[in-house]
Design a protein around this motif. Structure first.
Motif, PDB file in Angstrom:
ATOM      1  N   ASP A  35      17.551  50.250  17.941  1.00 24.06           N
ATOM      2  CA  ASP A  35      17.951  51.340  17.032  1.00 24.06           C
ATOM      3  C   ASP A  35      17.608  50.909  15.618  1.00 24.06           C
ATOM      4  OD1 ASP A  35      19.168  53.148  15.433  1.00 24.06           O
ATOM      5  OD2 ASP A  35      21.059  53.215  16.574  1.00 24.06           O
ATOM      6  N   LEU A  36      16.490  51.429  15.104  1.00 27.11           N
ATOM      7  CA  LEU A  36      15.973  50.948  13.831  1.00 27.11           C
ATOM      8  C   LEU A  36      16.900  51.237  12.656  1.00 27.11           C
ATOM      9  CD1 LEU A  36      13.592  49.349  12.957  1.00 27.11           C
ATOM     10  CD2 LEU A  36      12.268  51.430  12.633  1.00 27.11           C
ATOM     11  N   PRO A  37      17.412  52.474  12.487  1.00 29.21           N
ATOM     12  CA  PRO A  37      18.337  52.728  11.355  1.00 29.21           C
ATOM     13  C   PRO A  37      19.544  51.805  11.399  1.00 29.21           C
ATOM     14  CG  PRO A  37      17.625  54.788  12.350  1.00 29.21           C
ATOM     15  CD  PRO A  37      17.122  53.699  13.235  1.00 29.21           C
ATOM     16  N   ALA A  38      20.046  51.539  12.603  1.00 30.23           N
ATOM     17  CA  ALA A  38      21.223  50.678  12.709  1.00 30.23           C
ATOM     18  C   ALA A  38      20.874  49.260  12.267  1.00 30.23           C
ATOM     19  CB  ALA A  38      21.715  50.675  14.156  1.00 30.23           C
ATOM     20  N   LEU A  39      19.681  48.809  12.681  1.00 30.89           N
ATOM     21  CA  LEU A  39      19.248  47.457  12.307  1.00 30.89           C
ATOM     22  C   LEU A  39      19.147  47.334  10.798  1.00 30.89           C
ATOM     23  CD1 LEU A  39      18.133  44.671  13.093  1.00 30.89           C
ATOM     24  CD2 LEU A  39      15.863  45.695  13.168  1.00 30.89           C
ATOM     25  N   LEU A  40      18.551  48.371  10.166  1.00 32.64           N
ATOM     26  CA  LEU A  40      18.376  48.328   8.716  1.00 32.64           C
ATOM     27  C   LEU A  40      19.734  48.321   8.016  1.00 32.64           C
ATOM     28  CD1 LEU A  40      15.294  50.692   8.217  1.00 32.64           C
ATOM     29  CD2 LEU A  40      15.383  48.205   8.349  1.00 32.64           C
ATOM     30  N   ALA A  41      20.627  49.105   8.545  1.00 35.27           N
ATOM     31  CA  ALA A  41      21.963  49.163   7.942  1.00 35.27           C
ATOM     32  C   ALA A  41      22.651  47.800   8.041  1.00 35.27           C
ATOM     33  CB  ALA A  41      22.796  50.226   8.653  1.00 35.27           C
ATOM     34  N   GLU A  42      22.489  47.176   9.188  1.00 36.41           N
ATOM     35  CA  GLU A  42      23.111  45.872   9.397  1.00 36.41           C
ATOM     36  C   GLU A  42      22.527  44.852   8.418  1.00 36.41           C
ATOM     37  OE1 GLU A  42      23.018  44.392  13.509  1.00 36.41           O
ATOM     38  OE2 GLU A  42      22.646  42.431  12.616  1.00 36.41           O
ATOM     39  N   LEU A  43      21.184  44.910   8.253  1.00 35.11           N
ATOM     40  CA  LEU A  43      20.533  43.980   7.332  1.00 35.11           C
ATOM     41  C   LEU A  43      21.048  44.187   5.913  1.00 35.11           C
ATOM     42  CD1 LEU A  43      16.887  44.051   8.697  1.00 35.11           C
ATOM     43  CD2 LEU A  43      18.403  42.073   8.605  1.00 35.11           C
ATOM     44  N   HIS A  44      21.201  45.465   5.542  1.00 40.16           N
ATOM     45  CA  HIS A  44      21.729  45.772   4.221  1.00 40.16           C
ATOM     46  C   HIS A  44      23.096  45.149   4.051  1.00 40.16           C
ATOM     47  CE1 HIS A  44      23.418  48.121   0.888  1.00 40.16           C
ATOM     48  NE2 HIS A  44      22.147  48.229   0.477  1.00 40.16           N
ATOM     49  N   GLY A  45      23.903  45.310   5.109  1.00 40.63           N
ATOM     50  CA  GLY A  45      25.266  44.797   5.062  1.00 40.63           C
ATOM     51  C   GLY A  45      25.314  43.289   4.929  1.00 40.63           C
ATOM     52  N   THR A  46      24.467  42.594   5.672  1.00 41.76           N
ATOM     53  CA  THR A  46      24.539  41.131   5.633  1.00 41.76           C
ATOM     54  C   THR A  46      23.908  40.556   4.389  1.00 41.76           C
ATOM     55  OG1 THR A  46      22.530  41.047   6.970  1.00 41.76           O
ATOM     56  CG2 THR A  46      24.607  40.783   8.141  1.00 41.76           C
ATOM     57  N   THR A  47      22.946  41.284   3.783  1.00 39.03           N
ATOM     58  CA  THR A  47      22.253  40.743   2.618  1.00 39.03           C
ATOM     59  C   THR A  47      22.996  41.024   1.317  1.00 39.03           C
ATOM     60  OG1 THR A  47      20.215  41.235   3.809  1.00 39.03           O
ATOM     61  CG2 THR A  47      19.969  40.580   1.524  1.00 39.03           C
ATOM     62  N   ALA A  48      23.658  42.204   1.258  1.00 41.47           N
ATOM     63  CA  ALA A  48      24.289  42.645   0.015  1.00 41.47           C
ATOM     64  C   ALA A  48      25.174  41.573  -0.624  1.00 41.47           C
ATOM     65  CB  ALA A  48      25.089  43.922   0.283  1.00 41.47           C
ATOM     66  N   PRO A  49      25.988  40.855   0.125  1.00 37.02           N
ATOM     67  CA  PRO A  49      26.878  39.877  -0.524  1.00 37.02           C
ATOM     68  C   PRO A  49      26.117  38.737  -1.202  1.00 37.02           C
ATOM     69  CG  PRO A  49      27.579  40.312   1.739  1.00 37.02           C
ATOM     70  CD  PRO A  49      26.254  40.938   1.572  1.00 37.02           C
ATOM     71  N   LEU A  50      24.864  38.521  -0.809  1.00 34.21           N
ATOM     72  CA  LEU A  50      24.119  37.385  -1.339  1.00 34.21           C
ATOM     73  C   LEU A  50      23.406  37.699  -2.641  1.00 34.21           C
ATOM     74  CD1 LEU A  50      22.401  36.373   2.035  1.00 34.21           C
ATOM     75  CD2 LEU A  50      24.497  35.414   1.081  1.00 34.21           C
ATOM     76  N   VAL A  51      23.265  38.995  -2.934  1.00 36.13           N
ATOM     77  CA  VAL A  51      22.474  39.412  -4.103  1.00 36.13           C
ATOM     78  C   VAL A  51      23.170  39.015  -5.397  1.00 36.13           C
ATOM     79  CG1 VAL A  51      21.491  41.413  -5.272  1.00 36.13           C
ATOM     80  CG2 VAL A  51      21.485  41.297  -2.781  1.00 36.13           C
TER      81      VAL A  51
ATOM     82  N   ALA B  56      13.967  36.442  -0.530  1.00 33.69           N
ATOM     83  CA  ALA B  56      13.710  37.280  -1.711  1.00 33.69           C
ATOM     84  C   ALA B  56      14.904  37.229  -2.659  1.00 33.69           C
ATOM     85  CB  ALA B  56      13.424  38.715  -1.269  1.00 33.69           C
ATOM     86  N   VAL B  57      16.094  37.316  -2.081  1.00 32.15           N
ATOM     87  CA  VAL B  57      17.307  37.341  -2.902  1.00 32.15           C
ATOM     88  C   VAL B  57      17.470  36.025  -3.664  1.00 32.15           C
ATOM     89  CG1 VAL B  57      19.822  37.270  -2.710  1.00 32.15           C
ATOM     90  CG2 VAL B  57      18.525  39.070  -1.552  1.00 32.15           C
ATOM     91  N   LYS B  58      17.123  34.954  -2.986  1.00 39.27           N
ATOM     92  CA  LYS B  58      17.275  33.636  -3.605  1.00 39.27           C
ATOM     93  C   LYS B  58      16.492  33.507  -4.886  1.00 39.27           C
ATOM     94  CE  LYS B  58      17.792  30.698   0.444  1.00 39.27           C
ATOM     95  NZ  LYS B  58      16.967  29.842   1.301  1.00 39.27           N
ATOM     96  N   PHE B  59      15.273  34.040  -4.871  1.00 41.15           N
ATOM     97  CA  PHE B  59      14.380  33.808  -6.008  1.00 41.15           C
ATOM     98  C   PHE B  59      14.265  35.000  -6.942  1.00 41.15           C
ATOM     99  CE2 PHE B  59      12.987  30.841  -2.709  1.00 41.15           C
ATOM    100  CZ  PHE B  59      13.107  29.648  -3.415  1.00 41.15           C
ATOM    101  N   THR B  60      15.235  35.937  -6.860  1.00 45.29           N
ATOM    102  CA  THR B  60      15.195  37.095  -7.760  1.00 45.29           C
ATOM    103  C   THR B  60      16.431  37.067  -8.663  1.00 45.29           C
ATOM    104  OG1 THR B  60      14.073  38.350  -6.045  1.00 45.29           O
ATOM    105  CG2 THR B  60      15.007  39.606  -7.859  1.00 45.29           C
ATOM    106  N   GLU B  61      16.197  36.927  -9.971  1.00 45.39           N
ATOM    107  CA  GLU B  61      17.311  36.840 -10.931  1.00 45.39           C
ATOM    108  C   GLU B  61      17.656  38.209 -11.491  1.00 45.39           C
ATOM    109  OE1 GLU B  61      16.948  32.716 -13.179  1.00 45.39           O
ATOM    110  OE2 GLU B  61      15.009  33.707 -12.980  1.00 45.39           O
ATOM    111  N   ARG B  62      16.681  39.103 -11.564  1.00 48.86           N
ATOM    112  CA  ARG B  62      16.977  40.463 -12.032  1.00 48.86           C
ATOM    113  C   ARG B  62      15.941  41.407 -11.409  1.00 48.86           C
ATOM    114  NH1 ARG B  62      15.430  37.183 -15.731  1.00 48.86           N
ATOM    115  NH2 ARG B  62      13.303  37.323 -16.574  1.00 48.86           N
ATOM    116  N   GLY B  63      16.197  42.700 -11.574  1.00 49.28           N
ATOM    117  CA  GLY B  63      15.291  43.670 -10.964  1.00 49.28           C
ATOM    118  C   GLY B  63      15.819  44.110  -9.610  1.00 49.28           C
TER     119      GLY B  63
END
Lengths: 616, 134
Positions: free
Chosen positions: A302-318, A352-359
């Motif tokens: 389920d692609l939308p579900a996968l993307l949503a999950e990725l969003h969820g797990t990545t957001a706290p790291l940004v 990507a999140v690791k090496f992005t300070e702004r933007g």
């Protein structure tokens, strides 16, 4: 000129006699004259021979003059040849020796006037009086062809014949020379041919050797790669056990009463150990992917579900001030391995999140020619073109100002690329330093089921969970269910040579209310079971597979000989062992400190199972 | 230059055909050439055809006799063939008998006279054995 003892007659011819040739001429002429004057053949030969004898004597005596005349003598015509020499010519001797004595035997009369000068006249009577005309014509004939008669023609022919012979033999010699020359040329050509073919052969063998060398190099490279993978896998396994022990012991420590400072330190300890375990696990994953034993399980994701999950797990790291965007899915379902794809995308997003300070960090999904393009674009520090491929090498760290603050193993991207290759796709990077990077993971239209099945089949043996029981026991669902009732008030014997992990297991069981005894070797365990007092016998034995004095599986067999119904749980950091029939019911638990409850659940299940071994 | 009489080799026989009246030095040279050829080729027979000779005087006669003598010393037999009747008569009248020189009427008979010389060693042995048996 005055012939001795005869009337002067008609002179036909006069010529000098000095050499062999003159003697020859003399007898030839004599014969012609005799023939011309009508003498018979025998007389011609006799007269000519006599002339030859006398002529030779004259030539030997220094030479003289021959005069041929026809004259009348006592009423008959005679042919007379007179030889006059200035020096004395021998006139007597044996006829066999030639000269005048020989001539005397051949002609009718020889008149000699001893000299000097010596005059010898050979006289031959003629059968008939020759007419004056006849004499004239004879004289004319002798004058006109002194030398061109048949005889000299024969001589000429003879000379020609000899010349021809000479020529023939010289031609033969020439042919021989030509032949030899040809042979020489032939030898030269053969030599050249041999040399060329030798050279060709040499070149050929050189090429063959080169191929062999290349082949050998290829094998060496493959062996080196294999050795590296084996090293990674082995070291990772060896590292995992102690790290698991640390994490388990730390969590036990965390459960005990601590003051605030101690609790803080324990939480740091836990973080560090967990990070270490993460690194070790990643290494293990990479080693597995590299050795081609990565298991692929295809399903409709389920692609939308996968993307949503990725969003969820990545957001706290940004970081603060950075926007995370995840675009909508172009379609609902994609057939692939959900776990592996999620792993790749998570790695890319984390990176990507690791090496992005702004933007911003954006994940977009596009469909191109049936392929799915997952692009993670950031506005981070970027990568210089010369380092673009380097980031896919293990442990590669590109120098940058964020490095001291960013934690990474250097394995995320190499592993992601490996996984994409396993899924039949690819992973590419593009970047502008200072502006950001884009990583694109491309999934093929559909991984053929056959390929996936092949991969799964070939990697199944290393999945680490041979027994279905163990899988259930280790699963998070089973673990969660067990947590609700994590009590085990029985007696347990824990057998493990690893003191740290044994302590962890012991503490876990004690925490669950068990009374625990320990053993560090198989022998000690057997003794403990055999020597146990009635009522003190262990309700369950937790047994490590790899022991210094014996295999865990053999230990199960030996223990079951003592107590056929003894419940046993096997554990190891390695893969599940093959079990013999009498141990078929023994569950296997991986040594994983983060999942202590799985062990408890397995212990509770075998210990409370009615009958235990009698069921087997 | 003096004339040269050609010498042909047929098998192990040297054939000399004198086609013209010989000058004395030519005759002498023939004598030397023959001796040299016999030595060089290992010929076992010399056939001298004098059918072209009209006159044989004492010199030529002696030359033929000495060729035969030289050949015999060099282990070759000499046969003189083709002598004309007039020449034969004249030679006899001169007192030349060509002693020691074998003669034959023509080349064919001359070759037959020489043939036994060309027997192989086996044939010689066989002939000797037969003679011994008789």
């Amino acid at each position: 000129m005055t012939p001795g003892g005869g009337l002067p007659g008609k002179e036909l011819l006069r010529f000098p006699v000095r050499s062999d040739a003159d003697v020859l001429e003399l007898r030839r002429t004599g014969r012609s004259v005799a023939e011309g004057l009508g003498l018979d053949l025998q007389d011609q030969v006799r007269f000519a021979t006599a002339l030859s004898e006398v002529g030779r004597s004259a030539a030997a005596a220094g030479g003289g003059v021959a005069t041929v005349t026809v004259r009348q003598e006592t009423g008959e015509s005679v042919l007379a040849v007179t030889l006059t020499t200035t020096m004395t010519m021998p006139v007597s001797g044996q006829a066999e020796d030639g000269g005048v004595p020989a001539a005397r035997r051949l002609v009718d009369d020889v008149v000699v006037s001893s000299g000097p000068p010596t005059e010898v006249t050979l006289v031959k009577p003629l059968p008939a009086q020759p007419s004056t005309d006849r004499l004239e014509s004879l004289r004319a004939a002798l004058d006109s062809h002194p030398d061109t008669d048949a005889l000299s023609q024969m001589r000429a022919h003879n000379a020609e014949l000899i010349d021809m012979l000479e020529e023939l033999s010289s031609t033969a010699r020439q042919l021989e020379a030509t032949n030899a020359e040809l042979e020489e040329t032939n030898r030269g050509v053969m030599a050249m041919y041999r040399q060329l073919s030798d050279e060709l052969e040499e070149t050929n063998s050189g090429v063959v050797a080169l191929y062999a060398e290349l082949d050998e190099r290829g094998r060496q490279l493959a062996a080196a790669n294999e050795a590296k993978t084996r090293f990674l896998r082995h070291v990772s396994h060896e590292l995992r056990t102690p790290v698991n022990s640390i994490i388990g012991l730390v969590s036990l420590l965390d459960d005990s009463p601590l003051d605030a400072e101690q609790r803080r330190q324990v939480s740091f300890l836990q973080d560090s150990a967990t990070a270490l375990l993460g690194l070790v696990n990643e290494l293990l994953d990479l080693a597995r992917a590299e050795s081609g034993r990565q298991e692929v399980t295809l399903s409709d994701v389920d692609l939308p579900a996968l993307l949503a999950e990725l969003h969820g797990t990545t957001a706290p790291l940004v970081r603060d001030g950075v926007v995370l965007e995840v675009a909508d899915a172009p379609r609902a379902v994609v057939r692939t391995d959900r776990h592996l794809l999620a792993r790749v995308l998570r790695n890319l997003l984390t990176n990507a999140v690791k090496f992005t300070e702004r933007g911003s960090v954006r994940l977009t999904v596009e469909e191109r020619d049936g392929e799915l393009w997952f692009a993670v674009t950031d506005t981070g520090i970027g990568i210089a073109p010369e380092h673009l491929e380097e980031v896919f090498e293990e442990f590669a760290q590109i120098p940058n100002h964020l490095q001291p603050t960013v934690r990474g193993t250097g394995l995320g991207l190499p592993y992601a690329r490996r996984l994409m290759e396993t899924l039949g796709g690819r992973l590419e990077a593009s970047s502008v330093p200072g502006e950001g990077s884009t990583f694109v993971a491309v999934l093929p239209p559909a991984l053929p089921d056959g390929t996936a099945a092949g991969i799964a089949a070939s990697s199944g043996s290393s999945a680490g969970a041979g027994a279905g029981v163990a899988e259930g026991a280790m699963g998070p669902v089973a673990g969660a269910a067990a947590e609700a009732d994590a009590r085990f008030p029985g007696r347990a014997l824990v057998v493990d040579d690893d003191d740290a992990y044994r302590a962890l297991v012991v503490e876990s069981l004690r925490g669950a209310g068990a009374r625990v005894t320990q053993a560090a070797t198989v022998a000690a365990a057997v003794d403990a079971v055999r020597g146990a007092q009635p009522g003190e016998a262990p309700d369950v034995v937790v047994l490590d597979v790899r022991m210094p004095d014996g295999d865990g599986v053999e230990a199960v067999v030996r223990l079951r000989e003592l107590r056929p119904d003894l419940p046993v749980v096997l554990m190891s950091s390695g893969p599940a062992p093959q079990l013999p029939p009498q141990a078929r019911d023994v569950p296997f638990v991986g040594k994983d400190s983060r999942d202590r409850t799985a062990l408890l659940a397995a212990v509770r299940r075998v210990a409370t199972a009615p009958g235990g071994a009698e069921g087997a | 230059m003096t004339d040269v009489v050609p010498i042909l080799k047929i098998g192990s026989t040297l054939l000399v055909s004198i086609q013209t009246d010989l000058q004395d030095d030519t005759a002498l040279r023939l004598q030397e050439d023959l001796a040299e050829q016999i030595t060089r080729t290992g010929a076992r027979g010399v056939l001298i055809d004098i059918s072209g000779l009209e006159i044989v005087d004492s010199f030529i006669g002696r030359m033929l006799a000495s060729i035969a003598g030289i050949s015999r010393v060099l282990d070759a037999a000499t046969v003189v063939v083709g002598m004309r009747p007039a020449v034969a008569i004249t030679m006899v009248e001169l007192g030349l008998s060509l002693g020691g020189v074998r003669t034959a009427l023509d080349v064919e008979r001359g070759l037959r006279v020489l043939a036994p010389v060309e027997q192989s060693p086996e044939e010689v042995l066989l002939a000797a054995a037969q003679r011994a048996g008789e």
